[in-house]
Design a protein around this motif. Structure first.
Motif, PDB file in Angstrom:
ATOM      1  N   SER A 134      -3.351   0.188  -3.093  1.00 31.66           N
ATOM      2  CA  SER A 134      -2.565  -0.181  -4.279  1.00 31.66           C
ATOM      3  C   SER A 134      -1.992  -1.575  -4.184  1.00 31.66           C
TER       4      SER A 134
ATOM      5  N   ASN B  54      -2.829   9.090  -9.232  1.00 35.24           N
ATOM      6  CA  ASN B  54      -3.258   9.818  -8.046  1.00 35.24           C
ATOM      7  C   ASN B  54      -2.580  11.179  -8.020  1.00 35.24           C
TER       8      ASN B  54
ATOM      9  N   SER C 232      -2.220   9.756   4.380  1.00 36.41           N
ATOM     10  CA  SER C 232      -3.239   8.981   3.667  1.00 36.41           C
ATOM     11  C   SER C 232      -2.598   7.731   3.103  1.00 36.41           C
TER      12      SER C 232
ATOM     13  N   LYS D 147       0.856  -1.173   0.000  1.00 40.62           N
ATOM     14  CA  LYS D 147       0.000   0.000   0.000  1.00 40.62           C
ATOM     15  C   LYS D 147       0.901   1.236   0.000  1.00 40.62           C
TER      16      LYS D 147
ATOM     17  N   LYS E 295      -6.967  11.786  -2.078  1.00 42.73           N
ATOM     18  CA  LYS E 295      -7.200  10.345  -2.052  1.00 42.73           C
ATOM     19  C   LYS E 295      -7.847   9.845  -3.332  1.00 42.73           C
TER      20      LYS E 295
ATOM     21  N   LYS F 285      -3.026   3.349 -12.740  1.00 44.81           N
ATOM     22  CA  LYS F 285      -3.619   4.101 -11.643  1.00 44.81           C
ATOM     23  C   LYS F 285      -2.875   5.428 -11.491  1.00 44.81           C
TER      24      LYS F 285
ATOM     25  N   LEU G 142      -3.075   4.825   0.181  1.00 45.32           N
ATOM     26  CA  LEU G 142      -3.753   4.524  -1.077  1.00 45.32           C
ATOM     27  C   LEU G 142      -3.850   3.018  -1.248  1.00 45.32           C
TER      28      LEU G 142
ATOM     29  N   ILE H 172      -8.176   8.432  -6.886  1.00 48.55           N
ATOM     30  CA  ILE H 172      -7.380   7.584  -7.775  1.00 48.55           C
ATOM     31  C   ILE H 172      -8.153   7.410  -9.070  1.00 48.55           C
TER      32      ILE H 172
END
Length: 987
Positions: free
Chosen positions: A230, A265, A226, A209, A270, A263, A228, A272
Motif C-alpha cells: 500500500s 482488502n 501479512s 505498508k 492478502k 483499495k 499489504l 486486494i
C-alpha cells in the motif's frame, strides 16, 4: 425563664425551613437560562444504542469534539446523562474512542491511556483501566464461544504497540500482545474467529505498508502476519478510510491522495480489490467515506460515499465470504449539495439512509430500490434549520411491515448543531455549535422610543408639508399594530395578576422596560460568530461561519468591542471583523497576518472622540497610526511576549513613546494584567463608619493589577501599578504556591481579590494575629485601598490642591507619592477558582458581588462583598458600631453557602469566563458565563430587587383592598352625610 428559652428554641426550629429556602420554586429557572451542551458529535463516536437488552427504546450516544460523553433522549433531545472525560482538550480521530456491544448495558470509552466502562442507562462508572501511552483504537468485539470483550490498542513510549483484551464486565486484562518492531500502531479488527492488529510499516522510499498481524483470541499469541502493498497510496494515516470489526468479513479500505483509486482488502486475506473512481462532475472529490455494519449477524455489504464541493453520490459493494472478493452491487445517483449516508441493521438486513437538506431516502444493501422517501421541511416552512449542509449522520431503521419503515436520523450540520429527523419531520435541534466560546461582549438594544425620536428628527429637518405627510404615513403604519396590541391586553392583565411572563412576541429587537433584554455577541474557537438574546432564554438571533479554521486548529479571539450597534472582533495577527450587532452583517473584514509580527489591535479615542484602531505588535509596541489623530494624555498599556508590561504615552503629531516599563524580578513571569472594568461607577467616595465618621476610599481609575509567578521558587506576587506613571504603589508575595493550579484575580473600585493554592499566609499579610495557623489549601485574598488608616483623613495629599501622576516630584508637598493604605484578609475556600468577575449596576449604588467559576464543582457562585470585607474584626466579636456597618467576626474558613450558587442544582461544564452588564434597575446585574462546553446566563440582585415588585407581591389582594375600601366608602358616605345633616337640625 426555662420555659421561655424552650419556647424560643422551638420557634427558631420552626423557622429553619423558611430560612433554608434560598431559591423559591417559582423563581428558579425563570430568569436564568442554561445550554447544557455536549459538543459537536464526531462520526466515529456517535451511534444509537439500547441501554439494556430488555429496553425497547434506544438512546443516542456521542463522544464529542470537547471530549464530553453523553446520552441524549431521541424523543425530545434532552440530555439523559453526560460525563466530561478530560477537563480540556479536543477530540479527533486519534484522541477519543467510543464503542458498545450489541445488547450490552455498558458503553466503553478510551481517551489517552484511560479506558472506562459506563452504565448506558445512567452514566455511572462501571470500571476503569489505565494504560501507558495513548489509545489508538478501541472495539467491543464478540467472538464465537468467548462472548463479548474489549480490545484496545495503545501506542506506548518508544513507538511500541500494545494490544490488550479486557473483560467487558470487570476491565481485567486477559492477555497482552506487544509489537516492538517500531511500526506505527493504527487499529484493531476482529472476525468471528480471529483478532487482527493493524500497524503501518514505513516503506523504503516513501509511504507506508499496511501490516496485519493475526492474534489468537484466547491467548493473544501471534498466529500469522501479512504485509499489504500500500506504499504507493498510503502516504499518511489519513489515507486509510475504514477499518472494520465485528463482521464476518472485516474490511480495510484506503485510497491515494488524488482520490483516483480505492483499495479494499478483506482482513485476514492478502487479496486486494482495486476500484477505479469515476468522477463525471466538474469538481474534484474532496472527501471519501466508507459505511459498513459492525455486527457479526449483518451481511458483508458496504457503501462508499463520494463528496465534492457541489454534489455527492455513492456506490454499494458486496463481499464474497468464500474468497474475500469485492463486487459492486449498484450506484446511488449524484445529487447536488452536501449529503450524508449512515448504516443501520435489523438482524441480517443492512440499510443505508441518505440525508440531504431537502430529503431523506432509505435503501437496502441488496437492491437499489427506494424503500422510503420523505421530504424535509426547511425553517421557512416550519422546520428547525435552514439548508446549510450536513456533515455526517447516524440513523436507526425500524421495520413496521414488509414495505413500511420508520427512520430517524441524527444529523450533524456544518454549523455544529445536532438535529434529529424522524421520517422527514424535524423533531428537535441542539445548538452544539455554541460550544467553544472564547470571547463574548454585551450589546444594548435600541428602545422603541429611539425609533420615534429618529422619525421626529427626520420630520424636523423637512418643510411643513413633507413633515405632515411623513407623520400621517407613520401613524397609518402604526395602525397595523393596533389589533395585535388590543388582543394582547387581556393576556398582559392576566399575566400581571398571575405573576407570569406573557407569551407575546414583540416584533423586532427592542429593549424592554427594565433593560433585561440585551444581545450577547460571542465567538467560538471553530470560527463562528453568533448573537444570543439574553432576554429570551439565550435564543440564537444569528449565527454564521466568520472564519474558515483548518482541522486541528482554533480561532484565537482576543477581544470583542461593541459601540453603537457595531461589534469589532479582534483576532490574532491583526485580524478583525466589524459587523452589525442586530443582523450579523459584516461591515469590514481584515484578515490576519497582513503585517509581520502584528499581534492584535486596541481601540483608542482620537482627538474628536471617535475610536481609532491602534495595531499592537508581538513585542507590545504600537504600530503605525495617523499620529495627528491621537489624543494628548492617553496612555496605552501593552504586554510583550517577553512578559514586560509597558506604558506608551501619546501626544498629538507624535509617535507613541515608552513612558514606563515593568519588568518582573528575575525568575518571575507575568501571568495576568488586569485593569478596572470599563463600566465601574463609584457611588460613594468613602465608607460611613458606625460612629458616623468617614473612611475615604482610594479611587484611581488608572490602576493595573499585575500577577506574577516564580515556578522555580514556588512564589506568587501581585503588583498594583499606576498606569500613568508606572509607579508600584503596592506589592505582596506568597510562598509555597502551587503554580500549576489556577491563579486568578480581579480589580474593581477600590479593592482587588485573587485566588491561589499556597501555604498559610503570614501574620503581616493578614494584618492580625490568628489563634490557629491556616492550613495549606485554596485561598482567596481580598484587599481594600483607603486614602488613610484614619477616619476623616484624606491621606498625604489631602491638603494638596494639585498633583501630577506623571511627575510626582513636581507636585506639592515635596513630591509625595500618593500611596494607599491597604487592608487585607485571607480566606480558605473549599476549592479552586478559575475565573473572577464582579456584578455591574448602572450607578454603582448596589453593593457588588464577587462572581466566581468553580471548576471542581461545575458551578458558578456570587459571594456578597460584605462577607469579604477585610475590616472584619479578628479574634474578637464586633462592636456595636462595627455591627451597624455590617461587620462581624472574621473566620479564616469561607464555606460556600448553597444560596450563592447561581446555577442552582444544575451542572455547568467547562465555564471559563464571566461577563456582566448593568440593567436599568439599580438592583440587578446581568451575568453571562461561557467557556469550552456550556453557556449560562442569569440575573443577579446582590441585596434583592428593591426597585421592582417581586412575584410574591399579591396584586389581587391589593386590588381587592382598594375595591373594598371604595365600596365601604360608597356605603358609609350617605350614612355619614345623613348623620351630619341630622346633627345640624338638632343643633
Amino acid at each position: 425563664m426555662r420555659t421561655l428559652a424552650l419556647s424560643l428554641r422551638l420557634l427558631l426550629l420552626c423557622l429553619l425551613p423558611n430560612l433554608a429556602l434560598a431559591i423559591f420554586a417559582d423563581e428558579a429557572y425563570q430568569t436564568d437560562y442554561h445550554h447544557a451542551l455536549l459538543g459537536i458529535p464526531q462520526p466515529h463516536t456517535s451511534f444509537f444504542h439500547r441501554p439494556s437488552a430488555a429496553s425497547k427504546a434506544s438512546l443516542l450516544y456521542t463522544l464529542s469534539d470537547r471530549l464530553v460523553l453523553g446520552a441524549v433522549n431521541p424523543k425530545d433531545g434532552t440530555v439523559v446523562w453526560r460525563q466530561r472525560l478530560l477537563d480540556s482538550g479536543r477530540n479527533d480521530i486519534n484522541r477519543g474512542f467510543l464503542s458498545a456491544g450489541d445488547g450490552e448495558n455498558t458503553i466503553v470509552s478510551a481517551v489517552d491511556g484511560l479506558v472506562r466502562a459506563w452504565d448506558a442507562a445512567d452514566g455511572r462508572l462501571s470500571w476503569q483501566w489505565a494504560g501507558k501511552g495513548r489509545a489508538r483504537a478501541l472495539e467491543v468485539v464478540e467472538m464465537e464461544g468467548l462472548g463479548k470483550d474489549v480490545l484496545v490498542v495503545h501506542e506506548e513510549e518508544g513507538q511500541v504497540g500494545a494490544v490488550r483484551r479486557l473483560s467487558a464486565n470487570t476491565g481485567e486484562v486477559k492477555w497482552e500482545f506487544r509489537d516492538e518492531s517500531g511500526d506505527v500502531p493504527f487499529g484493531v479488527s476482529s472476525s468471528p474467529s480471529s483478532i487482527y492488529y493493524i500497524s503501518l510499516h514505513s516503506a523504503l522510499l516513501k509511504g507506508f505498508k499496511i501490516k496485519v498481524t493475526a492474534l489468537d483470541p484466547v491467548t493473544g499469541k501471534e498466529t500469522g502476519q501479512s504485509t499489504l502493498s500500500s506504499d504507493s497510496e498510503v502516504a499518511s494515516e489519513g489515507s486509510i478510510l475504514f477499518v472494520g470489526a465485528n463482521s464476518a468479513a472485516p474490511l480495510l479500505v484506503w485510497t491515494d491522495k488524488t482520490f483516483r483509486t480505492l483499495k479494499v482488502n478483506t482482513i485476514g486475506t492478502k487479496h486486494i480489490t482495486t476500484v477505479n473512481i469515476v468522477n463525471d462532475g466538474a469538481e474534484d472529490i474532496e472527501k471519501i467515506s466508507v459505511h459498513a455494519p459492525r455486527t457479526i449477524k449483518a451481511q458483508p455489504h458496504f457503501l462508499v460515499h463520494y463528496q465534492t464541493a457541489k454534489s455527492h453520490w455513492a456506490q454499494v459493494y458486496h463481499v464474497d465470504l468464500s474468497d474475500g472478493s469485492v463486487t459492486k452491487a449498484y450506484d446511488l445517483p449524484r445529487v447536488g449539495g452536501q449529503g450524508a449516508f449512515s448504516t443501520s441493521t435489523e438482524y441480517a438486513n443492512v440499510f443505508f439512509t441518505r440525508n440531504t437538506d431537502f430529503e431523506v431516502s432509505l435503501v437496502s444493501s441488496v437492491s437499489h430500490g427506494i424503500l422510503g422517501r420523505w421530504p424535509v421541511r426547511p425553517k421557512s416552512h416550519g422546520g428547525l434549520a435552514d439548508p446549510e449542509g450536513i456533515s455526517h449522520a447516524v440513523s436507526e431503521v425500524v421495520s413496521k411491515g414488509e414495505t413500511t419503515y420508520a427512520v430517524r436520523s441524527a444529523l450533524t450540520l456544518t454549523s455544529g448543531d445536532w438535529e434529529l429527523i424522524r421520517n422527514g419531520d424535524p423533531v428537535w435541534i441542539r445548538p452544539e455549535g455554541l460550544t467553544g466560546v472564547v470571547a463574548a461582549a454585551w450589546a444594548d438594544l435600541a428602545e422603541e422610543a429611539q425609533d420615534l425620536a429618529q422619525n421626529l428628527a427626520v420630520e424636523g429637518h423637512q418643510n411643513v408639508f413633507a413633515a405632515y405627510e411623513h407623520r400621517v404615513r407613520r401613524h397609518v403604519r402604526d395602525l397595523q399594530h393596533l389589533p395585535a396590541w388590543l388582543q394582547s391586553i387581556p393576556t398582559r392583565v392576566i399575566a400581571s395578576f398571575l405573576s407570569t411572563q406573557p407569551n407575546i412576541q414583540q416584533e423586532g429587537l427592542h429593549r424592554d422596560s427594565f433593560g433585561f433584554r440585551k444581545i450577547v455577541i460571542a465567538a467560538t474557537d471553530h470560527g463562528r460568530l453568533m448573537a444570543l438574546d439574553a432576554g429570551r432564554q439565550g435564543q440564537t438571533i444569528w449565527n454564521f461561519q466568520a472564519v474558515d479554521i483548518p482541522k486541528g486548529q482554533t480561532w484565537d479571539v482576543y477581544d470583542i468591542e461593541v459601540h453603537e450597534g457595531v461589534a469589532v472582533v479582534k483576532g490574532a495577527g491583526g485580524q478583525f471583523l466589524r459587523l452589525d450587532t442586530l443582523t450579523g452583517n459584516v461591515l469590514q473584514r481584515q484578515p490576519g497576518g497582513t503585517m509581520e509580527s502584528l499581534e492584535t489591535s486596541i481601540s483608542v479615542h482620537d482627538e474628536s472622540g471617535e475610536k481609532l484602531m491602534v495595531p499592537i505588535h508581538a513585542d507590545g509596541s504600537p504600530g503605525e497610526v495617523s499620529v495627528g489623530n491621537l489624543h494628548d494624555g492617553t496612555t496605552i498599556v501593552t504586554q510583550g511576549q517577553d512578559g514586560t508590561v509597558r506604558g506608551w504615552a501619546t501626544a498629538k503629531n507624535a509617535k507613541p513613546w515608552i513612558a514606563w516599563e515593568f519588568l518582573p524580578p528575575s525568575g518571575e513571569t507575568v501571568v495576568s494584567a488586569k485593569s478596572r472594568p470599563a463600566h465601574d461607577p463609584v457611588a460613594s467616595l468613602g465608607k460611613v463608619l458606625g460612629d458616623r465618621n468617614v473612611l475615604y476610599k482610594y479611587l484611581n481609575s488608572n490602576l493595573i493589577l499585575i500577577t506574577t509567578i516564580g515556578a522555580a521558587t514556588s512564589t506568587m506576587s501581585v503588583y498594583l501599578l499606576d498606569s500613568i506613571s508606572g509607579d508600584v504603589i503596592y506589592t505582596s508575595t506568597h510562598s509555597g504556591v502551587d503554580t500549576s493550579r489556577p491563579i486568578t484575580s480581579i480589580l474593581s473600585e477600590n479593592w482587588f481579590a485573587y485566588s491561589l493554592f499556597c501555604d498559610p499566609v503570614t501574620v503581616g499579610e493578614q494584618n492580625a494575629k490568628s489563634p490557629l495557623p491556616l492550613p495549606k489549601g485554596h485561598q482567596l485574598i481580598v484587599s481594600e485601598l483607603f486614602e488613610s488608616p484614619l477616619p476623616n483623613d484624606r491621606g498625604s495629599l489631602g491638603s494638596s490642591s494639585n498633583f501630577s501622576a506623571i511627575h510626582p516630584a513636581a507636585s506639592e508637598n515635596g513630591g509625595i507619592v500618593d500611596t494607599p493604605h491597604v487592608k487585607s484578609q485571607a480566606f480558605v475556600i473549599p476549592g479552586p477558582i478559575s475565573h473572577m468577575s464582579v456584578t455591574s449596576t448602572l450607578q454603582g449604588i448596589t453593593p457588588r458581588s464577587l462572581i466566581c467559576v468553580l471548576p471542581s464543582l461545575n458551578a458558578l457562585i456570587a459571594i456578597p462583598q460584605h462577607l469579604l470585607d477585610p475590616r472584619r474584626p479578628v479574634g474578637r466579636d464586633a462592636t456595636a458600631a462595627e455591627m451597624e456597618e455590617g461587620l462581624f467576626k472574621y473566620n479564616a474558613v469561607l464555606e460556600f453557602d448553597p444560596k450563592w450558587l447561581l446555577n442552582h442544582k444544575r451542572e455547568v461544564l467547562g465555564l471559563g469566563k464571566v461577563i456582566t452588564s448593568p440593567t436599568l434597575l439599580e438592583s440587578t446585574s446581568l451575568v453571562f458565563a461561557f467557556g469550552d462546553v456550556d453557556i449560562f446566563g442569569t440575573r443577579v440582585a446582590p441585596i434583592g430587587g428593591f426597585d421592582i415588585l417581586g412575584k410574591g407581591f399579591n396584586k389581587l389582594q391589593l386590588i381587592g383592598t382598594v375595591v373594598a375600601l371604595a365600596i365601604g366608602t360608597g356605603v358609609l358616605a350617605p350614612m355619614v352625610r345623613k348623620k351630619q345633616i341630622d346633627g345640624r337640625w338638632k343643633a
